[in-house]
Design a protein around this motif. Structure first.
Motif, PDB file in Angstrom:
ATOM      1  N   UNK A 231       0.777  -1.153  -0.141  1.00 14.36           N
ATOM      2  CA  UNK A 231      -0.053  -0.202  -0.206  1.00 14.36           C
ATOM      3  C   UNK A 231       0.750   1.268  -0.159  1.00 14.36           C
ATOM      4  N   UNK A 232       0.242   2.243  -1.127  1.00 13.91           N
ATOM      5  CA  UNK A 232       0.870   3.704  -0.119  1.00 13.91           C
ATOM      6  C   UNK A 232       0.194   4.577  -0.050  1.00 13.91           C
ATOM      7  N   UNK A 233       0.427   5.545   1.325  1.00 14.52           N
ATOM      8  CA  UNK A 233      -0.856   5.969   1.754  1.00 14.52           C
ATOM      9  C   UNK A 233      -1.023   7.409   1.638  1.00 14.52           C
TER      10      UNK A 233
ATOM     11  N   UNK B 111      -2.060   7.549  13.205  1.00 15.37           N
ATOM     12  CA  UNK B 111      -2.487   7.078  11.927  1.00 15.37           C
ATOM     13  C   UNK B 111      -1.650   5.448  11.949  1.00 15.37           C
ATOM     14  N   UNK B 112      -0.955   4.921  12.270  1.00 18.03           N
ATOM     15  CA  UNK B 112      -0.696   3.692  11.391  1.00 18.03           C
ATOM     16  C   UNK B 112      -0.798   3.015  13.119  1.00 18.03           C
ATOM     17  N   UNK B 113      -0.749   3.106  14.068  1.00 21.18           N
ATOM     18  CA  UNK B 113      -2.166   2.229  15.310  1.00 21.18           C
ATOM     19  C   UNK B 113      -3.204   1.889  14.608  1.00 21.18           C
ATOM     20  N   UNK B 114      -3.839   3.614  14.637  1.00 17.33           N
ATOM     21  CA  UNK B 114      -5.393   2.802  14.503  1.00 17.33           C
ATOM     22  C   UNK B 114      -5.614   1.965  13.491  1.00 17.33           C
ATOM     23  N   UNK B 115      -4.603   1.974  12.317  1.00 19.66           N
ATOM     24  CA  UNK B 115      -4.610   1.345  11.074  1.00 19.66           C
ATOM     25  C   UNK B 115      -4.223  -0.083  11.415  1.00 19.66           C
TER      26      UNK B 115
ATOM     27  N   UNK C 158       3.889   0.129   5.212  1.00 20.67           N
ATOM     28  CA  UNK C 158       3.837   0.267   3.826  1.00 20.67           C
ATOM     29  C   UNK C 158       3.907   1.872   3.771  1.00 20.67           C
ATOM     30  N   UNK C 159       3.996   2.556   2.395  1.00 22.13           N
ATOM     31  CA  UNK C 159       5.122   3.669   1.868  1.00 22.13           C
ATOM     32  C   UNK C 159       3.871   4.567   2.627  1.00 22.13           C
TER      33      UNK C 159
END
Ligand SMILES: [Zn+2]
Length: 192
Positions: free
Chosen positions: A33-35, A47-51, A58-59
């Motif tokens: 994935x690229x975010x 953000x990383x924790x919530x996802x 991911x990028x």
């Protein structure tokens, strides 16, 4: 206070104590994935924790507002590199509530530039040479519209692989709650 000095001192210990070992991974995103998201300070860890994203998953491309405005700008180029050279297979745009780009007034920003020492002559030279400063410095009125617009620019890009899923989400910068605005799988299926 000297931030860089503090960082350098901390960093020496970090490397010496081999604290990097738990982060070792490859440059190819495991979740393919690229975010594209916002540089907001509240999202650094949230953000990383919530996802549930870990180092290597991911990028992540960040800018002010998670906005893609230019089909041939820097953000779009990063997306294309992530897809073609680094194995990303889908793109996720994540805007957020309470973004600093909401209702950003270009006149106020330009006023702050004056206060920062930029001269009227510089502003005039740029404007006269065709730079649309005000448009360039405009944010958005509504985060949902902005996410949809960015998704659209990526989706319609002539250089992106056909049927690449492009998703659009909005995150709450306090709770981390996500709302799905554009389901890229559905959109990709429709165009098949
Ligand atoms: Zn933001």
């Amino acid at each position: 206070m000297n931030n860089i000095k503090e960082i350098m001192e901390y960093n020496e210990q970090f490397v010496e104590n081999r604290e990097y070992e738990k982060y070792i991974t490859s440059r190819f995103p495991e979740k393919k994935m690229v975010i594209v998201t916002c540089m907001d300070t509240r999202l650094i860890e949230l953000l990383p924790k919530a996802l549930n994203l870990k180092n290597g998953d991911a990028k992540i491309i960040k800018n002010a507002g998670a906005i893609v405005t230019q089909p041939f700008g820097n953000i779009m180029r990063s997306i294309l590199i992530a897809v073609y050279e680094l194995g990303a297979e889908e793109v996720v745009v994540i805007g957020h509530h309470g973004c600093g780009m909401t209702g950003l007034n270009p006149d106020v920003v330009i006023q702050h530039m004056y206060e920062g020492g930029v001269t009227d002559e510089t502003i005039r030279t740029l404007t006269n040479s065709g730079m649309h400063l005000e448009r360039w410095l405009t944010g958005f009125d509504n985060v949902q519209d902005s996410v949809e617009r960015s998704v659209g620019i990526i989706k319609n890009h002539p250089l992106l692989p056909v049927n690449t899923p492009i998703h659009g989400l909005i995150i709450d910068p306090e709770t981390g709650k996500l709302d799905l605005i554009v389901d890229g799988y559905e959109a990709a299926a429709e165009t098949k």
